[in-house]
Scaffold this active site. Structure first.
Site: not given
Ligand code: PGA
Length: 251
Positions: A8, A10, A95, A97, A167, A173, A212
């Protein structure tokens, strides 16, 4: 079950950068045992360029979101038919976000998931608990609500097209991953729920872990029962790291 490793990206990378990264991933995976499905989720403007860049590989491409409607007065939105038109075959829905920044409710996420299915785009339903919810012991209840509402009205015959990604919001992140035990416990709960919804057909549903994931922790997570792949954010922006995670899934 064949694992799925998804990147992903983003809101990162311009078209050229996206095409270059995708080409580097395709090169890096050439000759890798084909036991793993790999999907890249670039930002919308780069989708078509990435589709072209991976055309000679097994890598597939998806969108990071879609609108529940096919067309109309929805300024700034992208529809299922538009994703298909760019060559995308999967899409992320819900997601964290999108839920947090854009206020998407479980009901909206459900409409988006059904829009994806309407166009035979494979949806990845993202669910996860916040730090406060975990502290309050609500992880299972929150994830259960997100899965149940997100999949409302999806008939058993379509179960095989669904992927779920767990997640934990506190792990996205942040560099803090759920321990393999913590992740596996939630995955087991999700699998049980899917079983309850769809019976035996639920056995073909992959549940990915996200938050992460790095080359350093991927193997530990991916060897746990019930964790059938990873949704990778930050580490998917580096071809070497992302390919290393794919190889960890092959092992
Ligand atoms: P990250 O993001 O690996 O940077 O923690 C995962 C995601 O949001 O899909």
């Amino acid at each position: 079950m064949r694992p799925l490793i998804a990147g992903n990206w983003k809101m990162n990378l311009l078209r050229r950068q996206g095409a270059d990264l995708a080409a580097a991933v395709a090169r890096g995976l050439r000759g890798t045992d084909a036991g793993v499905d790999v999907t890249l989720f670039p930002p919308f403007p780069a989708v078509a360029a990435v589709v072209e860049a991976v055309a000679d590989s097994e890598i597939t491409v998806g969108g990071q979101d879609l609108h529940a409607e096919d067309a109309g007065a929805h300024t700034g939105a992208i529809s299922g038919p538009m994703l298909l038109d760019m060559g995308a075959t999967r899409v992320l829905v819900g997601h964290s976000e999108r839920r947090q920044e854009f206020g998407e409710s479980d009901e909206v996420v459900n409409l988006k998931l059904k829009a994806a299915l309407r166009h035979d785009i494979l949806p990845v339903l993202c669910v996860g608990d916040t730090h406060d919810e975990r502290e309050a012991g609500q992880t299972e209840a929150v994830v259960e609500r997100q899965v149940r509402t997100g999949l409302e009205g999806v008939v058993t015959g379509r179960a095989a097209e669904i992927t779920v990604a767990y997640e934990p919001v506190w792990a996205i992140g942040t560099g803090v991953t759920a321990t393999p035990d913590e992740a596996a416990a939630v995955h087991a709960r999700i699998h049980a729920l899917l079983q309850e919804l769809w019976g035996q057909a639920a056995e073909s549903v992959r549940v990915l872990y996200g938050g992460s994931v790095t080359p350093g922790n991927a193997a530990d997570l991916l060897t746990r029962p019930g964790i059938e792949g990873a949704l990778v954010g930050g580490a998917s922006l580096d071809a070497r790291d992302f390919c290393a995670i794919v190889r960890a899934a092959c092992a």
